[in-house]
Design a protein around this motif. Structure first.
Motif, short mmCIF file in Angstrom:
data_model
loop_
_atom_site.label_atom_id
_atom_site.label_comp_id
_atom_site.label_asym_id
_atom_site.label_seq_id
_atom_site.Cartn_x
_atom_site.Cartn_y
_atom_site.Cartn_z
N ARG A 1 -75.04 21.91 32.02
CA ARG A 1 -75.96 22.70 31.88
C ARG A 1 -76.33 23.31 30.64
O ARG A 1 -75.40 23.67 29.71
CB ARG A 1 -75.71 24.02 32.80
CG ARG A 1 -76.95 25.12 32.86
CD ARG A 1 -76.35 26.51 33.39
NE ARG A 1 -77.41 27.25 33.42
CZ ARG A 1 -78.43 27.56 34.51
NH1 ARG A 1 -78.19 27.00 35.67
NH2 ARG A 1 -79.40 28.46 34.32
N GLU B 1 -82.51 24.54 36.91
CA GLU B 1 -81.36 24.14 35.81
C GLU B 1 -81.67 22.93 35.01
O GLU B 1 -82.34 21.96 35.55
CB GLU B 1 -80.13 24.15 36.68
CG GLU B 1 -79.20 23.69 35.87
CD GLU B 1 -77.66 23.64 36.62
OE1 GLU B 1 -76.65 22.93 36.06
OE2 GLU B 1 -77.24 24.35 37.44
N GLU C 1 -82.49 26.40 31.46
CA GLU C 1 -83.35 26.83 32.42
C GLU C 1 -84.82 26.85 32.17
O GLU C 1 -85.37 27.32 31.20
CB GLU C 1 -82.77 28.05 32.97
CG GLU C 1 -83.24 28.58 34.41
CD GLU C 1 -82.65 29.79 34.70
OE1 GLU C 1 -83.47 30.74 35.17
OE2 GLU C 1 -81.56 30.01 34.97
N HIS D 1 -86.77 28.78 36.94
CA HIS D 1 -85.23 28.98 37.55
C HIS D 1 -84.64 27.41 37.78
O HIS D 1 -83.33 27.65 38.25
CB HIS D 1 -85.15 29.83 38.53
CG HIS D 1 -85.65 30.95 38.38
ND1 HIS D 1 -85.34 31.92 37.38
CD2 HIS D 1 -86.69 32.01 39.37
CE1 HIS D 1 -86.00 32.87 37.47
NE2 HIS D 1 -86.71 33.15 38.54
N GLN E 1 -80.02 19.99 32.55
CA GLN E 1 -78.68 19.57 32.21
C GLN E 1 -78.72 18.54 31.12
O GLN E 1 -79.79 17.86 31.16
CB GLN E 1 -77.98 18.73 33.35
CG GLN E 1 -77.74 19.76 34.61
CD GLN E 1 -77.25 19.00 35.85
OE1 GLN E 1 -77.31 17.92 35.84
NE2 GLN E 1 -76.58 19.86 36.72
#
Length: 382
Positions: free
Chosen positions: A320, A312, A323, A310, A314
């Protein structure tokens, strides 16, 4: 508001539950069962022992079933994008049950036993899988759950030596084959396969005899008990998906990088192309006529900071792009590795991304998988 976690009293027990307690296991809820996450030696020691010798896993929470009848092969093939009909007797294959949208209900292993197909599905999915099979193909063949059988996995480079003392015939097996064997008058069904990237076996045994077999295996000098914690770190190093984390009903086989599991005969132009749920979408993604927005990739962190599920991801501008689905400090490599879904434009090996860990950007790089080379036994010539 989330439901309260099940109490210990509500959890099911495998036939080895008393043995786990006797061995000092730390027990946790998993797939509706009370399961050992680790033993006193600890996750790291169990992981390394499996890579170096042989680890014994209780995987009796998994679902075992038979699909049988004159049309069983064709019926099972109608639910999966894999070649079932041409699979020779004694051979095992990885399969995927799909929704009508082409996403993954579950991944499974199946073997043609000549008279039927022996199927192993994930523990958390087994009730739903059996219901799905009954609803979709129950009028074409017989679906027979096997709740009275336990399943043990013996994994590691010395697994064959240990098991052959009890069942000498297993040395004839190679990776992704299996057969029936006798041990002290007890019928076993054994496949040479597993979930660690190592050589090893999965042993289906009547539940009443599972503890005796497990104790006999644990007497072998190479063998130690291993829990769910090391099973997870081993499978992640091997680049193997965990259902519910890395694949689920939001992911297609192509997004998940499981194209290799779709044989040529089931693809566009093949003799039995399509005909499975979601075929238009899956085959379109394979051909490039349906866009693939994201892909499953491996990641290696460039700092010694574990990147967990989970987290994130980038790009360099802070946008973003994906994940993490699984991640930990890989014991065999002593560095953080992970799996993730990222936008297709960022899926090439060597791409640099940033993982946002507790608000701090950690540099990661897209990496090929497996992270640790697989060592399946394919025979002397291989």
């Amino acid at each position: 508001m989330s439901a309260a976690p099940p109490s210990t009293a509500e959890l099911r027990h495998t036939p080895l539950h008393a043995l786990h307690l006797e061995l000092g296991a730390r027990m946790v809820p998993f797939a509706g069962y009370h399961m050992p996450v680790q033993y006193p030696a600890g996750l790291m020691a169990e992981h390394h022992h499996t890579r170096q010798a042989a680890g014994l896993f209780d995987v009796s929470h998994m679902g075992q079933l038979l699909v049988r009848g004159p049309g069983a092969g064709a019926a099972l093939e109608s639910l999966m994008p894999v070649d079932v009909i041409d699979l020779p007797a004694g051979k095992q294959r990885y399969g995927l049950l799909l929704t009508d949208e082409g996403t993954i209900i579950d991944d499974l292993m199946f073997i043609n036993r000549g008279t039927d197909y022996f199927v192993v599905v994930n523990g958390a999915c087994k009730d739903g899988d059996i219901a799905h099979l009954q609803a979709r193909i129950g009028t074409r063949c017989e679906i027979v759950p096997l709740p009275d059988r336990a399943l043990l996995a013996l994994q590691g480079p010395q697994a064959a030596d240990a098991l052959a003392r009890l069942v000498p015939g297993v040395l004839a097996l190679v990776f992704m084959t299996g057969g029936g064997f006798d041990w002290q008058g007890i019928g076993l069904f054994i496949t040479r396969s597993g979930y660690t990237g190592e050589d090893g076996f999965e042993i289906s045994v009547p539940a009443a005899h599972a503890e005796t077999l497990a104790r006999t295996l644990l007497v072998q000098p190479e063998v130690q008990p291993v829990g769910l914690g090391a099973r997870n770190s081993l499978r992640l190093e091997a680049g193997l998906c965990l259902y519910g984390n890395d694949i689920d009903t939001s992911t297609t086989p192509v997004e998940a990088g499981l194209n290799w599991a779709i044989q040529k005969v089931r693809r566009a132009g093949g003799a039995r192309a399509g005909g499975f749920p979601g075929a238009d979408r899956v085959l379109g993604q394979l051909q490039g006529t349906v866009p693939v927005q994201r892909k499953r990739v491996g990641l290696v962190a460039l700092e010694r900071v574990p990147v967990r599920e989970h987290t994130e991801l980038q790009d360099e501008s802070g946008r973003r792009v994906g994940e993490v689905t699984s991640g930990l400090l890989a014991p065999s490599l002593d560095k953080p590795v992970a799996m993730a879904y990222v936008e297709t434009a960022h899926a090439a090996a060597g791409t640099r991304l940033r993982a946002l860990v507790r608000g701090k950007p950690v540099p990661v790089e897209v990496s090929p998988m497996p992270f640790v080379a697989n060592r399946y036994w394919r025979g002397p010539a291989a």
